[in-house]
Design an enzyme around this catalytic site. Structure first.
Site, PDB file in Angstrom:
ATOM      1  N   THR A 191       0.851  -1.188   0.000  1.00 11.98           N
ATOM      2  CA  THR A 191       0.000   0.000   0.000  1.00 11.98           C
ATOM      3  C   THR A 191       0.888   1.240   0.000  1.00 11.98           C
ATOM      4  O   THR A 191       1.972   1.246   0.598  1.00 11.98           O
ATOM      5  CB  THR A 191      -0.936   0.022   1.213  1.00 11.98           C
ATOM      6  OG1 THR A 191      -0.164   0.009   2.424  1.00 11.98           O
ATOM      7  CG2 THR A 191      -1.869  -1.183   1.200  1.00 11.98           C
ATOM      8  N   ASP A 216      -5.031  -4.090  12.404  1.00 14.20           N
ATOM      9  CA  ASP A 216      -6.462  -4.375  12.230  1.00 14.20           C
ATOM     10  C   ASP A 216      -7.101  -3.503  11.152  1.00 14.20           C
ATOM     11  O   ASP A 216      -8.215  -3.787  10.712  1.00 14.20           O
ATOM     12  CB  ASP A 216      -7.191  -4.168  13.563  1.00 14.20           C
ATOM     13  CG  ASP A 216      -6.713  -5.144  14.634  1.00 14.20           C
ATOM     14  OD1 ASP A 216      -6.524  -6.326  14.303  1.00 14.20           O
ATOM     15  OD2 ASP A 216      -6.524  -4.718  15.789  1.00 14.20           O
ATOM     16  N   ARG A 255       2.165   3.708  22.474  1.00 10.68           N
ATOM     17  CA  ARG A 255       1.425   4.941  22.171  1.00 10.68           C
ATOM     18  C   ARG A 255       0.043   4.911  22.794  1.00 10.68           C
ATOM     19  O   ARG A 255      -0.457   5.935  23.271  1.00 10.68           O
ATOM     20  CB  ARG A 255       1.352   5.159  20.662  1.00 10.68           C
ATOM     21  CG  ARG A 255       0.481   4.171  19.882  1.00 10.68           C
ATOM     22  CD  ARG A 255       0.620   4.429  18.383  1.00 10.68           C
ATOM     23  NE  ARG A 255      -0.136   3.485  17.578  1.00 10.68           N
ATOM     24  CZ  ARG A 255      -1.278   3.748  16.957  1.00 10.68           C
ATOM     25  NH1 ARG A 255      -1.824   4.952  17.080  1.00 10.68           N
ATOM     26  NH2 ARG A 255      -1.880   2.837  16.225  1.00 10.68           N
TER      27      ARG A 255
END
Length: 335
Positions: free
Chosen positions: A120, A147, A251
């Site tokens: 991608t 996900d 994070r």
């Protein structure tokens, strides 16, 4: 003092991950040491697939042929083809490293499955690919990332006229390379190599999909979710942690602590439709009255949402009773 200790420990983990790399790197396999082990595992998978194929396609006839001719070799299962969509920026940008370390699996199983790799390059690229790929050519779509990639793939396929038919025929697989990896955790997948072995073997399970619409947001249209739909704190954590992806899975922890200190509450109306009956006939709102009954009307929530899986992330089992094929949305509400 406990909060200070926990924050100090998390900051130490963050410092360590920045210096020596993400803890996701530990999930990668040492290819040189694992190559012969990989060959043996795939040889066992090859034998198992062959036996399964024989049992499903006239085992008695095959046995008779084998008894008459000791050199008889039963026909091997049809070679499958996989479209492998890789998100190089997923998680700590380890997807390409993971695929490189999985090359022994790909080479050793080349007679069972062929992989076509594509990376991608921009947001929602996976959705575009899923909306255009030749569904007659591929048997499985492999999502290498977090996900978000399977989410894009499902929505891309469902945007096609024959989307439902494609999802019945083309399997979707996930190699965990993201930050959360909640879907693979819910499937019991422990590592990228575990996932690759399942893909090679051809293990397939049914997986529920949630349909989501917003009446006051027509531009959104209909979207499909595999993991969860969330409102409140968890959504904030997702969006507000995007700028510090280099921290890996820490994070989420860092922004979660920040949100706990500066806690927000959000207005919400929660409705349960009485006319919807779950597949297992467990109706939890039979005592509610009216065509559309509501609970907690005009209340406030820190977080509420519907879970389709048991794990929201690989270290957060927030709906332990949820199953990927139970036909239920498990509702969570933190007032």
């Amino acid at each position: 003092f406990e909060m200070i200790f926990v924050l100090t420990w998390q900051l130490a983990r963050l410092f360590g991950s920045v210096i020596v790399g993400s803890n996701a790197k530990k999930r990668l396999i040492p290819t040189e040491e694992s190559f012969h082990f990989t060959e043996r595992k795939i040889e066992a998978l090859r034998l198992h697939r062959l036996l399964s194929h024989c049992c499903q396609h006239g085992s008695e006839e095959i046995i008779q042929k084998a008894l008459k001719n000791v050199t008889f070799i039963p026909e091997a299962p049809t070679k499958r083809k996989a479209l492998c969509i890789i998100n190089p920026r997923s998680g700590n940008s380890d997807a390409n490293n993971i695929m490189e370390d999985l090359q022994p699996f790909i080479k050793a199983s080349s007679d069972l499955i062929e992989f076509q790799l594509i990376q991608t390059t921009h947001a929602f690229h996976a959705k575009e690919i899923a909306g255009e790929f030749n569904d007659e050519e591929f048997d499985v779509i492999v999502c290498v990332g977090g996900d978000g990639i399977p989410y894009e793939v499902v929505n891309g396929i469902m945007g096609r006229e024959n989307g439902k038919e494609i999802l019945q025929r083309v399997a979707i697989a996930i190699i965990p390379a993201g930050t959360g990896n909640g879907i693979t955790a819910s499937l019991g997948i422990q590592s990228p190599q575990d996932s690759m072995l399942r893909i090679i073997h051809g293990n397939v399970k049914l997986f529920d999909v949630m349909l989501i619409t917003q009446e006051n947001n027509a531009d959104l249209g209909t979207i499909y979710s595999l993991l969860q739909v969330s409102y409140g704190m968890m959504s904030d954590i997702d969006f507000e942690s995007e700028g510090i992806r280099f921290c890996g899975d820490l994070r989420f922890t860092m922004v979660a602590f920040f949100r706990l200190i500066f806690l927000r509450k959000y207005p919400v109306d929660i409705f349960f439709r009485k006319d919807v009956v779950p597949p297992n006939k467990t109706v939890v709102w039979t005592e509610l009255e009216g065509e559309e009954s509501n609970i907690h009307l005009d209340t406030k929530t820190v977080w509420c949402g519907g879970m389709n899986t048991s794990w929201l992330a690989s270290d957060f089992n927030c709906a332990p009773s949820a199953r990927i094929d139970d036909g239920l949305i498990h509702f969570l509400h933190l007032p």
